[in-house]
Design a protein around this motif. Structure first.
Motif, PDB file in Angstrom:
ATOM      1  N   HIS A 302      27.974  10.918 -48.061  1.00  0.00           N
ATOM      2  CA  HIS A 302      26.863   9.980 -48.028  1.00  0.00           C
ATOM      3  C   HIS A 302      25.851  10.317 -49.133  1.00  0.00           C
ATOM      4  CE1 HIS A 302      25.586  13.471 -45.712  1.00  0.00           C
ATOM      5  NE2 HIS A 302      24.327  13.102 -45.884  1.00  0.00           N
ATOM      6  N   ASN A 304      21.939  10.856 -50.080  1.00  0.00           N
ATOM      7  CA  ASN A 304      20.633  11.140 -49.489  1.00  0.00           C
ATOM      8  C   ASN A 304      19.882  12.122 -50.379  1.00  0.00           C
ATOM      9  OD1 ASN A 304      19.448  12.664 -46.368  1.00  0.00           O
ATOM     10  ND2 ASN A 304      18.465  11.214 -47.727  1.00  0.00           N
ATOM     11  N   SER A 324      22.797   6.302 -45.091  1.00  0.00           N
ATOM     12  CA  SER A 324      22.973   6.658 -46.493  1.00  0.00           C
ATOM     13  C   SER A 324      22.114   5.758 -47.365  1.00  0.00           C
ATOM     14  CB  SER A 324      24.451   6.518 -46.892  1.00  0.00           C
ATOM     15  OG  SER A 324      24.652   6.813 -48.253  1.00  0.00           O
ATOM     16  N   ARG A 328      25.158   2.360 -46.503  1.00  0.00           N
ATOM     17  CA  ARG A 328      26.355   2.511 -45.679  1.00  0.00           C
ATOM     18  C   ARG A 328      26.042   3.407 -44.488  1.00  0.00           C
ATOM     19  NH1 ARG A 328      31.157   4.018 -50.031  1.00  0.00           N
ATOM     20  NH2 ARG A 328      30.970   2.161 -51.352  1.00  0.00           N
ATOM     21  N   PHE A 330      27.916   6.347 -42.165  1.00  0.00           N
ATOM     22  CA  PHE A 330      29.016   7.311 -42.288  1.00  0.00           C
ATOM     23  C   PHE A 330      29.284   7.983 -40.946  1.00  0.00           C
ATOM     24  CE2 PHE A 330      27.983   6.677 -46.623  1.00  0.00           C
ATOM     25  CZ  PHE A 330      29.006   7.170 -47.419  1.00  0.00           C
ATOM     26  N   VAL A 342      33.573   4.849 -43.031  1.00  0.00           N
ATOM     27  CA  VAL A 342      32.384   4.401 -43.750  1.00  0.00           C
ATOM     28  C   VAL A 342      32.307   2.885 -43.627  1.00  0.00           C
ATOM     29  CG1 VAL A 342      31.190   4.297 -45.972  1.00  0.00           C
ATOM     30  CG2 VAL A 342      32.588   6.295 -45.404  1.00  0.00           C
TER      31      VAL A 342
END
Length: 403
Positions: A302, A304, A324, A328, A330, A342
């Motif tokens: 992911h 971040n 994310s 998305r 995850f 995902v």
């Protein structure tokens, strides 16, 4: 300090050295272990069941959902965020066709619902909300919030009115609140003022039981969670790139230090009686042994690097969910370092979107997630976005799918 008016961003922190940026041996081991394993080890199939949005103000920055919490019965869901509202939803309103759906089936219909129709109640709050937590022993009647004005408030959900307020963080944001599961009258709040405070909600104003400053430089405390299994450990994450474990019976100094993230630790969650999961704005999650502070595994995939994107664990299935910055959601299996599933928020039923990775314009992102803590063969994950949209996903073990 970043302002959350444009999204849930983490507190400011010090610049780190190049040496600190280098991968640890544990990271390298996990990278080798996970190569080529993405989705191959997945025991689960997930499907999108419901999308809850608002046609009146879709995509407004003020709609960002910062927190999602199921009540103790796992039949009611509450959300909070920048809109200064607590919204409550029954599971039935979020999953109207649950009995007729087959998880993982491509033919499953997705329910599209407006917040107005799905929401059972709304409570307007005086400030933006960063956290919610149901008070144990209240039969789901009392819900606590932490807000940007540094206030912890308890609401009676029958009257929809505040019944308790605590303002002991000097007006600095309260990032996280929680309650003890072994001693339900004990509450905790983590704040931008660099302190973690324990307090007793039975007393007006919440008498302070203990106050600690995990970081010598008074870095913001971003998250707190009591051991949900009834132990005496209290886990805390800070902007000094570390997480700490305290014994609530003697809050003098931490008994555990989880040192391995390269940026702010934004979330900490107990996965079972011996391990905790932490999330950081270094773009990874980490699994730790609570006996010796040892890093067991690192989870990557992911995006971040500057926001709170949510972290939740489904303890029965050993699954970890997070948002994310590439919009998305995850899902990780605790056994493997790469994601097993995902889903992109950009399109209903789509496989993903590449918007908004680190170093790019953030755009829309998944800002909160929460697992329903029931079942063993089936699971429910709810995720919220910076655009105020809720998506509900159903999962089922592959061996139990109907053909």
């Amino acid at each position: 300090m970043n302002n959350f008016s444009s999204g849930f961003h983490f507190p400011a922190q010090k610049r780190i050295s190049e040496e600190e940026r280098e991968s640890t041996e544990e990271d390298k081991l996990q990278e080798e272990e996970g190569k080529g394993s993405e989705f191959n080890n997945c025991d689960w199939d997930f499907s999108l069941s419901t999308v809850v949005s608002s046609t009146a103000c879709r995509g407004a920055a003020s709609n960002t959902l910062g927190v999602i919490e199921f009540d103790p019965s796992n039949t009611v869901l509450a959300t909070g965020g920048i809109a200064r509202k607590i919204r409550g939803y029954s599971l039935k309103s979020l999953l109207p066709n649950y009995d007729n759906q087959i998880c993982g089936s491509s033919s499953s219909m997705v329910d599209l619902i407006d917040h107005v129709d799905a929401c059972d109640y709304t409570i307007c709050t005086p400030a933006k909300l960063s956290s919610l937590r149901w008070r144990p022993g209240s039969d789901g009647r009392v819900l606590a919030s932490g807000d940007y004005d540094g206030v912890v408030t308890e609401y009676d959900l029958e009257t929809k009115l505040p019944i308790f307020e605590r303002d002991e963080h000097g007006g600095r944001k309260v990032w996280s609140v929680d309650y003890s599961h072994s001693n339900p009258v004990l509450g905790a709040s983590a704040s931008d003022d660099g302190t973690l405070q324990l307090w007793d909600p039975r007393h007006e104003g919440g008498n302070c039981v203990a106050s600690v400053q995990p970081s010598d430089e008074r870095n913001p405390v971003c998250c707190v969670e009591f051991d949900p299994f009834g132990g005496e450990l209290l886990a805390v994450g800070c902007a000094d790139r570390k997480a700490y474990g305290y014994d609530v019976r003697k809050m003098v100094s931490p008994v555990l230090v989880f040192d391995g993230h390269r940026k702010t630790v934004t979330y900490v969650r107990f996965l079972d009686g011996r391990t905790v999961v932490t999330a950081g704005t270094d773009g990874c999650l980490k699994l730790w042994d609570t006996k010796d502070s040892r890093a067991i595994r690192t989870y990557k995939g992911h995006a971040n690097c500057r926001s709170f994107v949510g972290l939740s664990v489904w303890r029965n299935g050993g699954l970890i969910g997070c948002g994310s910055e590439n919009n998305r959601v995850f899902v990780y299996d605790k056994r493997w370092g790469e994601p097993i599933w995902v889903h992109g928020f950009g399109e209903v039923g789509a496989g993903g979107s590449n918007r908004g990775g680190c170093g790019e314009d953030l755009g829309a992102f998944v800002s909160s997630v929460c697992w329903r803590q029931v079942g063993e063969e089936q699971c429910t994950l709810v995720a919220g976005g910076s655009d105020g949209v809720l998506q509900v996903f159903l999962g089922r073990k592959k061996s139990n799918l109907v053909g």
